[in-house]
Write a protein that holds these residues in place. Structure first.
Motif, PDB file in Angstrom:
ATOM      1  N   UNK A   8      -9.093  -0.052 -10.256  1.00  0.00           N
ATOM      2  CA  UNK A   8      -8.745   1.295  -9.820  1.00  0.00           C
ATOM      3  C   UNK A   8      -9.838   2.288 -10.218  1.00  0.00           C
ATOM      4  N   UNK A   9     -10.337   2.161 -11.438  1.00  0.00           N
ATOM      5  CA  UNK A   9     -11.405   3.052 -11.902  1.00  0.00           C
ATOM      6  C   UNK A   9     -12.677   2.844 -11.072  1.00  0.00           C
ATOM      7  N   UNK A  10     -12.975   1.596 -10.742  1.00  0.00           N
ATOM      8  CA  UNK A  10     -14.152   1.298  -9.917  1.00  0.00           C
ATOM      9  C   UNK A  10     -14.011   1.951  -8.540  1.00  0.00           C
ATOM     10  N   UNK A  11     -12.847   1.782  -7.927  1.00  0.00           N
ATOM     11  CA  UNK A  11     -12.620   2.365  -6.593  1.00  0.00           C
ATOM     12  C   UNK A  11     -12.741   3.888  -6.640  1.00  0.00           C
ATOM     13  N   UNK A  12     -12.217   4.495  -7.678  1.00  0.00           N
ATOM     14  CA  UNK A  12     -12.311   5.945  -7.807  1.00  0.00           C
ATOM     15  C   UNK A  12     -13.750   6.389  -8.021  1.00  0.00           C
ATOM     16  N   UNK A  13     -14.513   5.590  -8.761  1.00  0.00           N
ATOM     17  CA  UNK A  13     -15.917   5.930  -8.992  1.00  0.00           C
ATOM     18  C   UNK A  13     -16.715   5.833  -7.687  1.00  0.00           C
ATOM     19  N   UNK A  14     -16.445   4.775  -6.917  1.00  0.00           N
ATOM     20  CA  UNK A  14     -17.110   4.630  -5.619  1.00  0.00           C
ATOM     21  C   UNK A  14     -16.767   5.824  -4.733  1.00  0.00           C
ATOM     22  N   UNK A  35      -2.123   0.994  -8.428  1.00  0.00           N
ATOM     23  CA  UNK A  35      -2.225   0.910  -9.891  1.00  0.00           C
ATOM     24  C   UNK A  35      -0.856   0.911 -10.525  1.00  0.00           C
ATOM     25  N   UNK A  36       0.037   1.753 -10.038  1.00  0.00           N
ATOM     26  CA  UNK A  36       1.400   1.800 -10.588  1.00  0.00           C
ATOM     27  C   UNK A  36       2.130   0.480 -10.340  1.00  0.00           C
ATOM     28  N   UNK A  37       1.971  -0.072  -9.144  1.00  0.00           N
ATOM     29  CA  UNK A  37       2.631  -1.342  -8.826  1.00  0.00           C
ATOM     30  C   UNK A  37       2.121  -2.458  -9.721  1.00  0.00           C
ATOM     31  N   UNK A  38       0.818  -2.486  -9.975  1.00  0.00           N
ATOM     32  CA  UNK A  38       0.245  -3.523 -10.840  1.00  0.00           C
ATOM     33  C   UNK A  38       0.713  -3.327 -12.269  1.00  0.00           C
ATOM     34  N   UNK A  39       0.784  -2.094 -12.726  1.00  0.00           N
ATOM     35  CA  UNK A  39       1.267  -1.835 -14.090  1.00  0.00           C
ATOM     36  C   UNK A  39       2.715  -2.287 -14.240  1.00  0.00           C
ATOM     37  N   UNK A  40       3.530  -2.002 -13.235  1.00  0.00           N
ATOM     38  CA  UNK A  40       4.930  -2.433 -13.287  1.00  0.00           C
ATOM     39  C   UNK A  40       5.026  -3.950 -13.291  1.00  0.00           C
ATOM     40  N   UNK A  41       4.205  -4.594 -12.478  1.00  0.00           N
ATOM     41  CA  UNK A  41       4.243  -6.062 -12.378  1.00  0.00           C
ATOM     42  C   UNK A  41       3.778  -6.732 -13.676  1.00  0.00           C
ATOM     43  N   UNK A  42       2.836  -6.114 -14.382  1.00  0.00           N
ATOM     44  CA  UNK A  42       2.315  -6.732 -15.591  1.00  0.00           C
ATOM     45  C   UNK A  42       3.159  -6.413 -16.826  1.00  0.00           C
ATOM     46  N   UNK A  43       4.043  -5.435 -16.748  1.00  0.00           N
ATOM     47  CA  UNK A  43       4.892  -5.116 -17.896  1.00  0.00           C
ATOM     48  C   UNK A  43       6.193  -5.905 -17.884  1.00  0.00           C
ATOM     49  N   UNK A  44       6.481  -6.581 -16.794  1.00  0.00           N
ATOM     50  CA  UNK A  44       7.727  -7.356 -16.701  1.00  0.00           C
ATOM     51  C   UNK A  44       7.638  -8.619 -17.479  1.00  0.00           C
ATOM     52  N   UNK A  73      -6.532   8.339  -2.448  1.00  0.00           N
ATOM     53  CA  UNK A  73      -6.059   8.622  -3.807  1.00  0.00           C
ATOM     54  C   UNK A  73      -4.614   8.190  -3.983  1.00  0.00           C
ATOM     55  N   UNK A  74      -3.785   8.481  -2.992  1.00  0.00           N
ATOM     56  CA  UNK A  74      -2.377   8.095  -3.058  1.00  0.00           C
ATOM     57  C   UNK A  74      -2.230   6.583  -3.086  1.00  0.00           C
ATOM     58  N   UNK A  75      -2.956   5.892  -2.219  1.00  0.00           N
ATOM     59  CA  UNK A  75      -2.878   4.429  -2.172  1.00  0.00           C
ATOM     60  C   UNK A  75      -3.374   3.804  -3.474  1.00  0.00           C
ATOM     61  N   UNK A  76      -4.449   4.338  -4.025  1.00  0.00           N
ATOM     62  CA  UNK A  76      -4.981   3.807  -5.282  1.00  0.00           C
ATOM     63  C   UNK A  76      -3.986   4.008  -6.420  1.00  0.00           C
ATOM     64  N   UNK A  77      -3.375   5.176  -6.466  1.00  0.00           N
ATOM     65  CA  UNK A  77      -2.379   5.453  -7.501  1.00  0.00           C
ATOM     66  C   UNK A  77      -1.170   4.540  -7.352  1.00  0.00           C
ATOM     67  N   UNK A  78      -0.687   4.369  -6.131  1.00  0.00           N
ATOM     68  CA  UNK A  78       0.461   3.495  -5.895  1.00  0.00           C
ATOM     69  C   UNK A  78       0.138   2.046  -6.250  1.00  0.00           C
TER      70      UNK A  78
END
Length: 180
Positions: free
Chosen positions: A80-86, A171-180, A164-169
């Motif tokens: 996500x950080x890489x995509x935002x930097x690009x 990232x949030x989906x991946x965070x949710x998936x990795x915290x389960x 920006x919206x897609x990147x945030x969504x």
């Protein structure tokens, strides 16, 4: 209206200098993208070897699974950080190039209007309606160009907001998936 050799040479020199500036700006953005990709590639390589060493040093399968599970979230954050930097590099490069092009376009329009006014002053009697029609057509085309530029800016801004919206969504989906 006659264009002297000096005016022609000066115009060509100015246009060449503008082209050089546009090219330098574009190259600068490309250079930043190359630097980012080299740094990201090096980091991925280093992290891959470090992860492989950690997996090889694991005492049992449970530890290997924990290492693998712990890899997903940082990878998602870094992606996500890489995509935002690009996006930041591309947006910055595009903005500066657009600004420079708009300034050059405004300068060219001013010169054309000046030449047209000079032509109108020196036009033979009876050609006023033709000059007026030409001026009207020029004004209409300039207005159309300005409208197109404004619409293009809106499209770029909308695309950027969607990214920006897609990147945030994501990232949030991946965070949710990795915290389960």
């Amino acid at each position: 209206m006659t264009l002297s050799a000096e005016q022609f040479a000066a115009t060509n020199k100015a246009n060449l200098k503008a082209l050089q500036g546009f090219t330098a700006q574009a190259f600068s953005g490309f250079e930043k993208l190359v630097e980012l990709n080299l740094a990201a590639s090096k980091a991925v390589l280093d992290e891959s070897f470090a992860h492989a060493q950690a997996v090889l040093a694991a005492k049992d399968a449970k530890e290997v699974l924990a290492l693998q599970a712990g890899l997903a979230r940082p990878l998602a954050d870094k992606s996500t950080a890489y995509a935002q930097h690009v996006q930041s590099i591309v947006t910055g490069s595009t903005a500066s190039l657009t600004k420079a092009l708009e300034a050059k376009t405004a300068e060219a329009q001013k010169a054309l209007n000046s030449a047209l006014d000079n032509l109108a002053k020196n036009a033979p009697a009876g050609s006023e309606s033709a000059v007026a029609a030409f001026k009207n057509a020029l004004t209409t085309s300039q207005t159309a160009l300005e409208t197109a530029q404004a619409q293009a800016k809106k499209v770029v801004e909308a695309a950027q907001a969607n990214f920006n919206t897609a990147a945030t969504q994501a990232a949030d989906a991946i965070k949710k998936a990795t915290t389960v």
